[in-house]
Scaffold this motif. Structure first.
Motif, short mmCIF file in Angstrom:
data_model
loop_
_atom_site.label_atom_id
_atom_site.label_comp_id
_atom_site.label_asym_id
_atom_site.label_seq_id
_atom_site.Cartn_x
_atom_site.Cartn_y
_atom_site.Cartn_z
N SER A 9 13.57 7.10 -31.46
CA SER A 9 13.19 8.07 -32.50
C SER A 9 13.91 7.72 -33.80
O SER A 9 13.55 6.77 -34.47
N GLN A 65 14.57 18.40 -29.14
CA GLN A 65 13.16 18.24 -28.79
C GLN A 65 12.39 17.35 -29.76
O GLN A 65 11.49 16.63 -29.34
N ASP A 66 12.72 17.42 -31.04
CA ASP A 66 11.89 16.73 -32.03
C ASP A 66 12.55 15.51 -32.64
O ASP A 66 12.11 14.39 -32.40
N ASP A 81 14.39 13.52 -29.97
CA ASP A 81 13.44 13.42 -28.87
C ASP A 81 14.14 13.16 -27.54
O ASP A 81 13.70 12.37 -26.72
N GLN A 101 14.24 15.03 -25.08
CA GLN A 101 13.40 15.50 -23.98
C GLN A 101 12.53 14.38 -23.42
O GLN A 101 12.09 14.45 -22.28
N PHE A 102 12.29 13.34 -24.20
CA PHE A 102 11.46 12.23 -23.72
C PHE A 102 12.05 11.65 -22.43
O PHE A 102 11.31 11.36 -21.48
#
Length: 157
Positions: free
Chosen positions: A135, A53-54, A57, A59-60
């Motif tokens: 990212s 998620q971070d 990324d 999920q982007f």
């Protein structure tokens, strides 16, 4: 005679008590081991989720639920991770090496510097080389953790 029988009974009782204690200790050790493994898996899954998620990324493009419906600003056409047929090793390769000729970036910053990726070097791919991530790159261990998270959370679910 009775004295000998009492001794045998006492020996048998002590032996049964030892066996019972050993069995209880064995059960306790197994329970502790299972709790520890469950905790370790939960920590890896949680770390994998944070990476997905971070940091990476994912999920982007793939969406928070891994269904391929990412952010409207993403390049689109991301794989639905629930339907993937890739095994762990294949997921690790795709995450690390990306998919040449597609929007899937490589998260191994050394991808294509040597022949780790599909047996190819970046110069062999020309314009089809896998993109750099939007990212940040991931370490080999982080790539493995993300693959494990995808397998645990999305694949086949």
């Amino acid at each position: 005679m009775r004295h000998a029988t009492d001794r045998r009974s006492a020996v048998t009782l002590k032996s049964d008590q030892r066996r019972c204690v050993n069995m209880m200790l064995g059960v306790a050790v197994v329970a502790i081991l299972l709790l520890w493994l469950d905790s370790a898996f939960a920590q890896d899954t949680s770390f994998g989720q944070r990476l997905f998620q971070d940091k990476a990324d994912c999920q982007f493009c793939h969406g928070i639920n891994g269904d391929g419906r990412g952010d409207p600003r993403s390049p689109g056409a991301a794989a639905d991770l629930h339907k993937t047929r890739l095994n762990r090793d294949q997921l690790i390769e795709v995450i690390g090496c990306g998919r040449p000729g597609t929007e899937m970036p490589h998260f191994d910053k050394y991808a294509y510097d040597d022949s780790d990726c599909y047996g190819l070097k970046g110069k062999d791919l020309g314009n089809d080389a896998a993109r750099d991530p939007h990212s940040t790159s991931l370490t080999k261990r982080e790539i493995e953790v993300v693959a494990d998270y995808i397998l645990a959370k999305f694949v086949g679910k």
